[in-house]
Design an enzyme around this catalytic site. Structure first.
Site, PDB file in Angstrom:
ATOM      1  N   LEU A 448     -68.858  13.317  18.725  1.00 56.89           N
ATOM      2  CA  LEU A 448     -69.617  12.257  18.063  1.00 56.89           C
ATOM      3  C   LEU A 448     -70.872  12.863  17.427  1.00 56.89           C
ATOM      4  CD1 LEU A 448     -70.369   8.765  19.666  1.00 56.89           C
ATOM      5  CD2 LEU A 448     -71.809   9.821  17.940  1.00 56.89           C
ATOM      6  N   HIS A 521     -72.798  -1.847  11.316  1.00 52.68           N
ATOM      7  CA  HIS A 521     -71.411  -2.171  11.022  1.00 52.68           C
ATOM      8  C   HIS A 521     -71.261  -2.918   9.716  1.00 52.68           C
ATOM      9  CE1 HIS A 521     -71.544  -1.517  15.421  1.00 52.68           C
ATOM     10  NE2 HIS A 521     -70.434  -0.875  15.170  1.00 52.68           N
TER      11      HIS A 521
END
Length: 729
Positions: A448, A521
């Site tokens: 990540l 998002h």
């Protein structure tokens, strides 16, 4: 006198007097010939540093960060092979000079002086920057000052192992090669560097091949901020998965011995190592820097007393390789030669116009093996039961998945990488089944860290792969955007097209995603991408267009070596309906593999002359929703899908709106810095008489019911169109 002159005169005085600094006797495997070559490289480094300052004072040169004190890097170069790719710290002229001596036909003094003079004949950058680099020496140019080249060095090292398993057509690195990446002690603290170290350790810990040699040139200071004594060793000596080596960069023999040991360890173990090299920084940070403004004179003079060239004179004499008198002759003869060469270099032509500067923004095309697309048998085996589903309309995410499958079948050099792209099949299922179809070598699940994902892609591209990295959300790009802006996009520019890193970067983004958090998002800002010279930005609005555009994006990367960003609207991934629930009007059939939408080709739906709505992504879906109300008001409308946000397809847009009395730009990005600003200016320049725009507000996006409140809507488009046209034909 400035410090450069003081160091120079100290050398001329101390060598004849045999006033040389004490140190260990020469030892190790370095031959006399190699030691003399290292010393010669150091002398040329020193002469070039002095000359760069003189050229700047005379208005003939433009960049004076030098390499004096880091001459030990010449021994590192001699310990490696000239085919080992090297991503160099800007103080590594000695490395490049020493490597030039390993490759026939090189003239590093002439090449570097042309660079100092910003001559268009500079063989690496064509006069665009003073950078170290050489295609013949396998040294891609770096302009980094903060170690942002470390992630892509990691990617290049990974590409060596990957090419052993699946060698791409345009691979340039040997199977037994290693990658060197050098940087300063201050840069080792940067988050980009720390991410690269962590990614290297993460990769090594899992026993993936990674033949990478980090070299930290520890001169104890970053401009004026000192590195705490012992800090580098304390933080790197015991890292899991990263073997630590230490050498005295003032001692050619010790440096060569340890560097050779480290290189052999990396080459045979295929694991990363960290070479901690003691160096000095002579003269200060750059030509305009006066070190005595932040260091005491005693500290500066103590450093100067340990001049690496003086150490080299002593070592060569003790080894019987060169007498002090001979060493002094080499030093003075080198300085005289640099003076002669510089006098010619400053007369060579320079860049003077925008066309010349910009000529290297777009890399040259490369010949590729012809492909007729994926074989029928391979498609049947890969798709299985999905072949029947292709006859029916599908959502965008599924069509993108099928397009990726066909592309990976046709082009074995395509490699995808990103968090969750493999086993999980992507956050939204876009890459489902691809790991079963192509295996983990081509579907790489990464850690990540977006900087590492992009660095991996950049480095692999330099060894012939066509990477397709994925960033899960547009907002996640922003902590790594310099890997695109400062590294990927600049490589062909600063290498005059000799080094390239083509790729197709897939990003899920934009707004209108129901039920998901705002900002991360739902992110409707693309300004940072549109601001990068040479980058192509594509945004589809439906699944069939996405498949056709994705094929063109891969062609652009594979054949034209372009840097492409394919921005996929998250909210449209699952979109089925247009006007009412279960009408299925936004689903599309999968287009045959040979259908492509070319770069700059816009989409036009309808031929109405009253109004042209120009939009992209979600805006196209919303504009189609608004069309019935506009028709009811008597407004004949055409909808123009921009598709390519950068560079803007100016000529195609002019044709698309020709004959329309009104043009409404619908832009889901923000009013300030959004796409509409450029479109409004473009249409104004093209003479469109009646213009209006509807944009998102200058706001982040909220979570919950207000997720779309700040962005254009169907009703907002209808109202803006009626206001622009007067609600009548």
């Amino acid at each position: 006198m400035d410090r450069a002159t003081i160091v120079h005169e100290n050398f001329l005085r101390r060598v004849p007097a045999r006033d040389l600094p004490a140190g260990r006797p020469p030892s190790g495997p370095m031959t006399a010939e190699e030691a003399v070559a290292g010393y010669r490289a150091g002398c040329l480094t020193r002469a070039l540093d002095l000359k760069s300052r003189a050229m700047q004072r005379a208005g003939q040169g433009f960049y004076t960060i030098g390499s004096s004190g880091h001459e030990g890097m010449a021994a590192v170069a001699l310990a490696l092979r000239p085919t080992d790719m090297a991503f160099l710290h800007y103080r590594d002229a000695a490395f490049q000079i020493a490597r030039a001596g390993q490759v026939p036909g090189q003239n590093p003094a002439w090449d570097m002086l042309l660079s100092f003079a910003a001559s268009s004949e500079d063989p690496i950058s064509g006069g665009r920057h003073k950078v170290l680099g050489s295609r013949a020496l396998m040294i891609p140019p770096q302009t980094s000052t903060i170690a942002s080249h470390l992630p892509k060095a990691l990617g290049a090292a990974y590409a060596i192992g990957a090419a052993r398993r699946h060698r791409p057509e345009h691979a340039i690195l040997p199977d037994d090669g290693i990658v060197l990446c050098s940087f300063g002690d201050a840069s080792a603290n940067h988050s980009t560097a720390q991410g690269a170290f962590n990614a290297a350790q993460w990769t090594s810990y899992q026993s993936f091949p990674l033949p990478l040699l980090f070299v930290c040139e520890d001169n104890g200071i970053g401009i004026s901020t000192k590195t705490p004594r012992g800090w580098i060793e304390a933080t790197f000596a015991n890292r899991p998965g990263l073997r630590y080596f230490k050498a005295d960069g003032l001692d050619l023999y010790d440096t060569f011995s340890v560097a050779a040991e480290a290189a052999a360890w990396v080459r045979h173990r295929r694991k990363p190592a960290f070479l901690h090299l003691r160096t000095l920084r002579l003269y200060g940070h750059a030509g305009a820097d006066v070190p005595t403004t932040y260091l005491s004179r005693q500290e500066v003079e103590a450093e100067e007393a340990q001049d690496p060239l003086l150490h080299s004179v002593r070592l060569l004499a003790e080894a019987g390789a060169l007498s002090p008198g001979e060493a002094l002759d080499i030093y003075t003869e080198t300085a005289e030669r640099v003076d002669r060469v510089a006098a010619e270099a400053v007369t060579r032509p320079r860049l003077h116009d925008a066309a010349g500067v910009m000529a290297a923004l777009v890399p040259p095309p490369r010949p590729c093996r012809p492909t007729n697309g994926p074989a029928a048998e391979a498609r049947t085996a890969a798709f299985g039961g999905d072949m029947k589903a292709m006859a029916e309309p599908q959502i965008m995410s599924r069509l993108i998945n099928w397009a990726l499958t066909d592309l990976m079948l046709a082009h074995p050099e395509i490699v995808m990488m990103g968090e969750d792209v493999g086993r999980k099949g992507g956050v939204y299922g876009v890459t489902q089944k691809l790991i079963q179809r192509f295996g983990p070598d081509r579907m790489i699940d990464t850690l990540l860290d977006e900087q590492s994902i992009l660095g991996l892609a950049i480095g692999m591209a330099q060894n012939g792969f066509v990477p397709m990295p994925e960033i899960q959300f547009l907002a996640y790009l922003h902590n790594a955007e310099d890997q695109i802006r400062g590294e990927a996009a600049t490589l062909p520019f600063f290498s005059n097209g000799q080094f390239t890193n083509p790729m197709v970067l897939r990003i899920a983004g934009l707004g209108y995603q129901k039920g998901f958090g705002g900002h991360f998002h739902n992110d409707n800002s693309v300004a940072v991408l549109r601001d990068i010279p040479g980058l192509i930005l594509a945004v589809p609005s439906d699944g069939a267009d996405a498949a056709r555009m994705l094929r063109e994006c891969v062609r652009l990367a594979r054949e034209e070596q372009r840097l492409v960003v394919f921005l996929e609207p998250i909210a449209l991934y699952p979109m089925r309906d247009l006007h009412e629930e279960k009408d299925g009007l936004w689903m599309r059939r999968y287009p045959p593999p040979d259908e492509v939408i070319a770069l700059g080709e816009v989409g036009v739906d309808g031929d109405g002359a009253d109004l042209a709505i120009v939009s992209f992504g979600n805006g196209i879906h919303l504009s189609h929703q608004a069309r019935p109300a506009l028709a009811a008001a008597g407004i004949a409308t055409r909808i123009v899908d921009l598709r390519w946000l950068s560079p803007l397809p100016a000529e195609a847009l002019a044709r698309a709106v020709a004959g329309c009395r009104n043009v409404l730009v619908v832009d889901e990005t923000r009013r300030s810095g959004g796409v509409a600003e450029a479109l409004m200016a473009l249409f104004h320049e093209q003479g469109v008489p009646r213009l209006a725009r509807l944009t998102a507000e200058d706001s982040f996006i909220a979570t919950g019911p207000a997720y779309a409140a700040t962005m254009p809507s169907r009703d907002g488009i209808t109202a803006a169109a009626l206001a622009l046209t007067g609600g009548r034909t």
